[in-house]
Scaffold this motif. Structure first.
Motif, PDB file in Angstrom:
ATOM      1  N   TYR A  32     -14.235 -15.175  17.207  1.00  0.00           N
ATOM      2  CA  TYR A  32     -13.677 -15.733  18.022  1.00  0.00           C
ATOM      3  C   TYR A  32     -12.786 -16.081  18.033  1.00  0.00           C
ATOM      4  O   TYR A  32     -12.485 -17.584  17.031  1.00  0.00           O
ATOM      5  CB  TYR A  32     -14.001 -16.124  19.199  1.00  0.00           C
ATOM      6  N   CYS A  33     -11.559 -16.163  18.711  1.00  0.00           N
ATOM      7  CA  CYS A  33     -10.164 -17.509  18.707  1.00  0.00           C
ATOM      8  C   CYS A  33     -10.407 -17.374  20.505  1.00  0.00           C
ATOM      9  O   CYS A  33     -10.582 -16.808  21.197  1.00  0.00           O
ATOM     10  CB  CYS A  33      -8.977 -16.437  19.011  1.00  0.00           C
ATOM     11  N   MET A  34     -10.271 -18.610  20.442  1.00  0.00           N
ATOM     12  CA  MET A  34     -10.283 -19.506  21.782  1.00  0.00           C
ATOM     13  C   MET A  34      -9.080 -20.329  21.816  1.00  0.00           C
ATOM     14  O   MET A  34      -8.276 -21.091  20.764  1.00  0.00           O
ATOM     15  CB  MET A  34     -11.761 -20.081  22.421  1.00  0.00           C
ATOM     16  N   SER A  35      -8.635 -20.218  23.273  1.00  0.00           N
ATOM     17  CA  SER A  35      -7.379 -20.746  22.944  1.00  0.00           C
ATOM     18  C   SER A  35      -6.954 -21.504  24.458  1.00  0.00           C
ATOM     19  O   SER A  35      -7.495 -21.278  25.485  1.00  0.00           O
ATOM     20  CB  SER A  35      -5.969 -19.195  23.020  1.00  0.00           C
ATOM     21  N   ALA A  49      -2.149 -23.837  21.959  1.00  0.00           N
ATOM     22  CA  ALA A  49      -2.965 -24.323  20.908  1.00  0.00           C
ATOM     23  C   ALA A  49      -4.149 -23.223  20.936  1.00  0.00           C
ATOM     24  O   ALA A  49      -4.859 -22.519  21.968  1.00  0.00           O
ATOM     25  CB  ALA A  49      -3.668 -25.636  21.305  1.00  0.00           C
ATOM     26  N   ALA A  50      -4.943 -22.650  19.154  1.00  0.00           N
ATOM     27  CA  ALA A  50      -6.212 -21.774  19.787  1.00  0.00           C
ATOM     28  C   ALA A  50      -7.395 -22.359  18.267  1.00  0.00           C
ATOM     29  O   ALA A  50      -5.988 -23.302  17.836  1.00  0.00           O
ATOM     30  CB  ALA A  50      -5.322 -20.558  19.043  1.00  0.00           C
ATOM     31  N   ILE A  51      -7.986 -21.667  18.003  1.00  0.00           N
ATOM     32  CA  ILE A  51      -8.921 -22.441  17.118  1.00  0.00           C
ATOM     33  C   ILE A  51      -9.736 -21.280  17.162  1.00  0.00           C
ATOM     34  O   ILE A  51     -10.512 -20.508  17.774  1.00  0.00           O
ATOM     35  CB  ILE A  51      -9.423 -23.916  18.058  1.00  0.00           C
ATOM     36  N   TYR A  52      -9.874 -20.813  15.913  1.00  0.00           N
ATOM     37  CA  TYR A  52     -11.474 -20.004  15.330  1.00  0.00           C
ATOM     38  C   TYR A  52     -12.583 -20.113  15.100  1.00  0.00           C
ATOM     39  O   TYR A  52     -12.377 -20.873  14.289  1.00  0.00           O
ATOM     40  CB  TYR A  52      -9.528 -19.361  14.112  1.00  0.00           C
ATOM     41  N   SER A  53     -13.001 -19.494  15.360  1.00  0.00           N
ATOM     42  CA  SER A  53     -14.546 -19.226  14.132  1.00  0.00           C
ATOM     43  C   SER A  53     -14.876 -20.886  14.412  1.00  0.00           C
ATOM     44  O   SER A  53     -15.232 -20.863  13.409  1.00  0.00           O
ATOM     45  CB  SER A  53     -14.017 -18.856  12.955  1.00  0.00           C
ATOM     46  N   GLY A  54     -14.847 -21.189  15.584  1.00  0.00           N
ATOM     47  CA  GLY A  54     -15.826 -22.186  16.273  1.00  0.00           C
ATOM     48  C   GLY A  54     -15.594 -23.959  14.975  1.00  0.00           C
ATOM     49  O   GLY A  54     -15.823 -24.763  15.193  1.00  0.00           O
ATOM     50  N   GLN A  58      -7.428 -24.056  12.910  1.00  0.00           N
ATOM     51  CA  GLN A  58      -6.819 -24.757  14.486  1.00  0.00           C
ATOM     52  C   GLN A  58      -4.989 -24.429  14.247  1.00  0.00           C
ATOM     53  O   GLN A  58      -4.568 -24.265  13.558  1.00  0.00           O
ATOM     54  CB  GLN A  58      -6.769 -25.830  14.611  1.00  0.00           C
ATOM     55  N   TYR A  59      -4.523 -23.438  15.266  1.00  0.00           N
ATOM     56  CA  TYR A  59      -3.163 -23.671  15.829  1.00  0.00           C
ATOM     57  C   TYR A  59      -2.645 -24.149  16.046  1.00  0.00           C
ATOM     58  O   TYR A  59      -3.221 -23.793  17.840  1.00  0.00           O
ATOM     59  CB  TYR A  59      -3.089 -22.011  16.169  1.00  0.00           C
ATOM     60  N   TYR A  60      -1.133 -24.214  16.770  1.00  0.00           N
ATOM     61  CA  TYR A  60      -0.930 -24.926  17.397  1.00  0.00           C
ATOM     62  C   TYR A  60       1.214 -24.753  17.894  1.00  0.00           C
ATOM     63  O   TYR A  60       1.589 -23.794  16.573  1.00  0.00           O
ATOM     64  CB  TYR A  60      -0.324 -26.495  17.434  1.00  0.00           C
ATOM     65  N   ARG A 110      -0.686 -14.551  14.104  1.00  0.00           N
ATOM     66  CA  ARG A 110       0.447 -13.672  14.359  1.00  0.00           C
ATOM     67  C   ARG A 110      -0.536 -13.750  15.922  1.00  0.00           C
ATOM     68  O   ARG A 110      -0.381 -14.203  16.883  1.00  0.00           O
ATOM     69  CB  ARG A 110       0.668 -12.461  14.344  1.00  0.00           C
ATOM     70  N   GLN A 111      -2.295 -13.028  15.821  1.00  0.00           N
ATOM     71  CA  GLN A 111      -3.247 -13.551  15.971  1.00  0.00           C
ATOM     72  C   GLN A 111      -3.082 -14.037  17.647  1.00  0.00           C
ATOM     73  O   GLN A 111      -3.240 -14.175  18.464  1.00  0.00           O
ATOM     74  CB  GLN A 111      -4.293 -12.503  15.760  1.00  0.00           C
ATOM     75  N   TRP A 112      -3.141 -15.518  16.938  1.00  0.00           N
ATOM     76  CA  TRP A 112      -3.557 -16.497  17.482  1.00  0.00           C
ATOM     77  C   TRP A 112      -3.115 -17.046  19.224  1.00  0.00           C
ATOM     78  O   TRP A 112      -2.967 -17.106  19.790  1.00  0.00           O
ATOM     79  CB  TRP A 112      -4.164 -17.305  16.975  1.00  0.00           C
ATOM     80  N   TYR A 113      -1.556 -16.591  18.914  1.00  0.00           N
ATOM     81  CA  TYR A 113      -0.316 -16.430  20.251  1.00  0.00           C
ATOM     82  C   TYR A 113      -0.453 -15.255  20.553  1.00  0.00           C
ATOM     83  O   TYR A 113       0.181 -15.335  21.760  1.00  0.00           O
ATOM     84  CB  TYR A 113       0.249 -17.632  19.355  1.00  0.00           C
ATOM     85  N   GLU A 114      -0.771 -14.266  20.806  1.00  0.00           N
ATOM     86  CA  GLU A 114      -0.658 -12.914  21.314  1.00  0.00           C
ATOM     87  C   GLU A 114      -1.439 -12.893  22.540  1.00  0.00           C
ATOM     88  O   GLU A 114      -2.720 -12.607  22.215  1.00  0.00           O
ATOM     89  CB  GLU A 114      -0.506 -11.637  20.447  1.00  0.00           C
ATOM     90  N   ASP A 115      -0.800 -12.394  23.569  1.00  0.00           N
ATOM     91  CA  ASP A 115      -2.238 -12.017  24.845  1.00  0.00           C
ATOM     92  C   ASP A 115      -2.806 -11.001  24.603  1.00  0.00           C
ATOM     93  O   ASP A 115      -4.071 -11.320  25.428  1.00  0.00           O
ATOM     94  CB  ASP A 115      -0.821 -11.852  25.542  1.00  0.00           C
ATOM     95  N   SER A 116      -2.458  -9.821  23.954  1.00  0.00           N
ATOM     96  CA  SER A 116      -3.183  -8.833  23.925  1.00  0.00           C
ATOM     97  C   SER A 116      -4.355  -9.147  22.885  1.00  0.00           C
ATOM     98  O   SER A 116      -5.679  -8.493  22.496  1.00  0.00           O
ATOM     99  CB  SER A 116      -2.698  -7.527  22.747  1.00  0.00           C
ATOM    100  N   THR A 117      -4.679  -9.762  22.224  1.00  0.00           N
ATOM    101  CA  THR A 117      -5.536 -10.644  21.061  1.00  0.00           C
ATOM    102  C   THR A 117      -6.925 -11.178  22.755  1.00  0.00           C
ATOM    103  O   THR A 117      -7.844 -10.315  21.986  1.00  0.00           O
ATOM    104  CB  THR A 117      -5.392 -11.625  20.490  1.00  0.00           C
TER     105      THR A 117
END
Length: 131
Positions: A32-35, A49-54, A58-60, A110-117
């Motif tokens: 999961y990504c959580m954002s 910002a997002a975080i992946y797999s626990g 991390q993405y900003y 790309r996925q972390w910032y896309e609404d559709s994810t």
């Protein structure tokens, strides 16, 4: 607190700080990504910002790098966003979101910032930064 309901918003002067949290127990593990997204009046919703797999990654957004920190807390049961040196342009409604991300590192850039994810969205919380 409801499913992915964000808490901790408020009003602060420029240069101040705030912390946001949302319940994340279902998404703190696995693929999961959580954002955190935000939407300012008259503007499109954008990923902050997002975080992946626990916490593996991390993405900003460029606009918040060095000022915001995303993390999982309370044994991965909460998603946190610490916001420092806040600016008036940070004003908006902030949303917590969760969705499955690819195990492929390149695809996630790309996925972390896309609404559709994101398939799960919580109600937002307002952040207002005055100059």
């Amino acid at each position: 607190q409801g499913h992915l309901a964000a808490s901790g918003g408020g009003s602060v002067q420029a240069g101040g700080f705030l912390g946001l949290s949302c319940a994340a127990s279902e998404y703190g593990y696995g693929v999961y990504c959580m954002s955190w997204f935000r939407q300012a009046p008259g503007k499109e919703r954008e990923a902050v910002a997002a975080i992946y797999s626990g916490g593996v990654n991390q993405y900003y957004a460029d606009s918040v790098k060095g000022r915001f920190t995303i993390s999982l807390g309370d044994g991965r049961n909460t998603l946190n966003l610490r916001m420092t040196n806040l600016k008036p342009e940070d004003t908006g409604t902030y949303y917590c979101a969760a969705g499955k991300c690819s195990t492929n590192w390149y695809a996630r850039q790309r996925q972390w910032y896309e609404d559709s994810t994101y398939t799960e969205w919580g109600p937002g919380t307002q952040v207002t930064v005055s100059s």
